[in-house]
Design an enzyme around this catalytic site. Structure first.
Site, short mmCIF file in Angstrom:
data_model
loop_
_atom_site.label_atom_id
_atom_site.label_comp_id
_atom_site.label_asym_id
_atom_site.label_seq_id
_atom_site.Cartn_x
_atom_site.Cartn_y
_atom_site.Cartn_z
N SER A 13 -1.54 35.11 46.08
CA SER A 13 -2.75 35.81 45.68
C SER A 13 -2.80 37.25 46.22
O SER A 13 -3.69 38.01 45.86
CB SER A 13 -3.98 35.02 46.14
OG SER A 13 -3.88 34.74 47.50
N CYS A 14 -1.86 37.61 47.08
CA CYS A 14 -1.77 39.00 47.51
C CYS A 14 -1.38 39.89 46.32
O CYS A 14 -0.95 39.39 45.29
CB CYS A 14 -0.70 39.17 48.58
SG CYS A 14 -1.16 38.52 50.19
N ILE A 15 -1.56 41.19 46.51
CA ILE A 15 -1.17 42.14 45.46
C ILE A 15 -0.10 43.07 46.01
O ILE A 15 -0.22 43.55 47.14
CB ILE A 15 -2.38 43.01 45.04
CG1 ILE A 15 -3.50 42.16 44.45
CG2 ILE A 15 -1.95 44.11 44.08
CD1 ILE A 15 -3.42 41.91 42.99
N GLY A 66 -1.75 38.51 42.65
CA GLY A 66 -3.09 38.03 42.29
C GLY A 66 -3.10 36.65 41.64
O GLY A 66 -3.95 36.35 40.82
#
Lengths: 170, 227
Positions: free
Chosen positions: A41-43, A106
């Site tokens: 979910s990090c970008i 994401g």
């Protein structure tokens, strides 16, 4: 410090590779490879100026810094990372007019954490901040439920996204 | 050529360090809990499992991914723990070990499983992961005489870095911190044929502090009994 450098950078075909850990950013002139490995979910936010051939990559973790209690801003947060990375790019001779952005990540990997919608919010805040700064988002690969690894080649501006399903060049 | 390494990161307002005693105590706790877990795995699958001495690390979040191979494909589960203690637990199997486990559980010939896509294959991994997770929790709960409630497991089969990242986000989301405490326990089949796995526990800092003070109290009591 020596050990730190050993982990952070190695060479591939004589080109220096740099990894951005969670909440970190890396900047490189040509030639250089900037990488973010295994994000859910990090970008991974990449900014690139193709005329000056300088690129930057930030590994963003959470959508907002909740009011910025801390004095020092951090690339961990989407609302601060765009500005920090942009400033750093300008310090490395990039011209704001020439900078374009590419993002990946994401995702939402575990249903336990779905309620938080971190991935979705991360992407939304990054896009919002890019618009606010007038930086054009030229490519994106966001959402889904799978992990990605991302490489930015500062020679070509090529943004490679590796995932379970295959490799994309954006 | 200009090049500079930057990490735009607000350093250590919440520095967290463990002293030697605390590290030992947590290692021992990890040992007990993982023995519990691995015994039940052995009972379920009929294979003998070796566990390595668990390690407890305090790592800064930006370095967390350096502890592991971020791009390694793993199948596993993610569980949220509440009760006497809160945090997140992951049980992860490298790709091939996961295939091997599915073979064993579904009575297939070794090497038959080549993917984890069908619901049956996924639920085999979830079942084993969940069993390991709950017996790991039981181990901790028994030791402290409190109860732990693991959430239903959710499954993923993907890069290890992203799995870890999810737990880190969950911890940081709840408490602003630059460090996570990572309990890592690796295990493998005795014959080294096929099953490797990792149990990772990410305690919330409050819970960890509570646990440490309970451990210290326990040791003090033991010492006074000895006199």
């Amino acid at each position: 410090m020596a050990a730190e450098r050993f982990f952070n950078s190695e060479l591939e075909d004589g080109v220096k590779k740099q990894y951005a850990g969670i909440g970190e950013m890396k900047i490189a002139h040509n030639p250089g490879l900037l990488m973010v490995m295994g994000i859910g979910s990090c970008i991974a936010l990449a900014l690139y100026d193709k005329y000056v051939k300088v690129g930057g990559m930030a590994h963003i973790m959470l959508p907002d810094s909740r009011g910025g209690r801390k004095a020092k801003k951090s690339c961990k947060f989407a609302d601060e990372a765009v500005l920090i990375l942009l400033e750093e790019m300008l310090r490395h001779d990039a011209k704001k007019m020439q900078i374009v952005a590419k993002i990946a990540g994401g995702a939402s990997m575990f249903s336990v954490m779905d309620t938080l919608q971190i991935g979705e919010k991360n992407a939304a805040v990054v896009k919002e901040m890019l618009i606010e700064e007038g930086i054009k988002l030229v490519a994106e690969d966001v959402g889904g439920n799978y992990a990605r690894s991302v490489i930015l080649d500062t020679c070509t501006g090529e943004f490679t996204v590796k995932a379970k399903g295959g490799v994309k060049n954006l | 050529m200009k090049e500079k390494e930057e990490d735009g990161d607000g350093d250590g307002d919440s520095e967290f360090e463990l002293n030697a005693f605390q590290k030992d105590a947590l290692n021992e706790l990890g040992n007990i809990a993982s023995c519990h877990a691995v015994t039940s795995l052995a009972e379920m699958t009929g294979v003998t499992i070796d566990i390595e001495v668990p390690t407890v690390d305090v790592v800064s979040i930006k370095d967390a991914e350096k502890l592991i191979e971020a791009e390694k494909m793993v199948a596993g589960i993610f569980v949220q723990i509440d009760g006497g203690f809160s945090g997140y637990l992951q049980v992860l199997f490298p790709e091939r070990s996961a295939f091997h486990l599915v073979d064993i559980l579904m009575g297939k010939t070794p090497g038959e499983t080549k993917s984890i896509e069908t619901e049956m294959e996924q639920s085999a991994v979830v079942e084993i992961g969940n069993m390991l997770a709950s017996s790991f929790c039981d181990g901790i709960a028994d030791f402290f005489h409190f109860s732990l409630m693991p959430s239903p497991p959710s499954f993923a089969f993907d890069m290890m870095g992203a799995m870890l990242e999810n737990a880190i986000i969950a911890v940081v989301q709840a408490q602003e911190t630059e460090h996570v405490i990572l309990f890592r326990c690796d295990f493998q089949e005795e014959t080294e044929k096929g099953i490797y796995g990792y149990i990772l526990l990410f305690p919330q800092h409050d819970s960890l502090k509570k646990m440490l003070s309970m451990l210290e109290a326990e040791v003090r009591q033991d010492k006074s009994e000895m006199k």
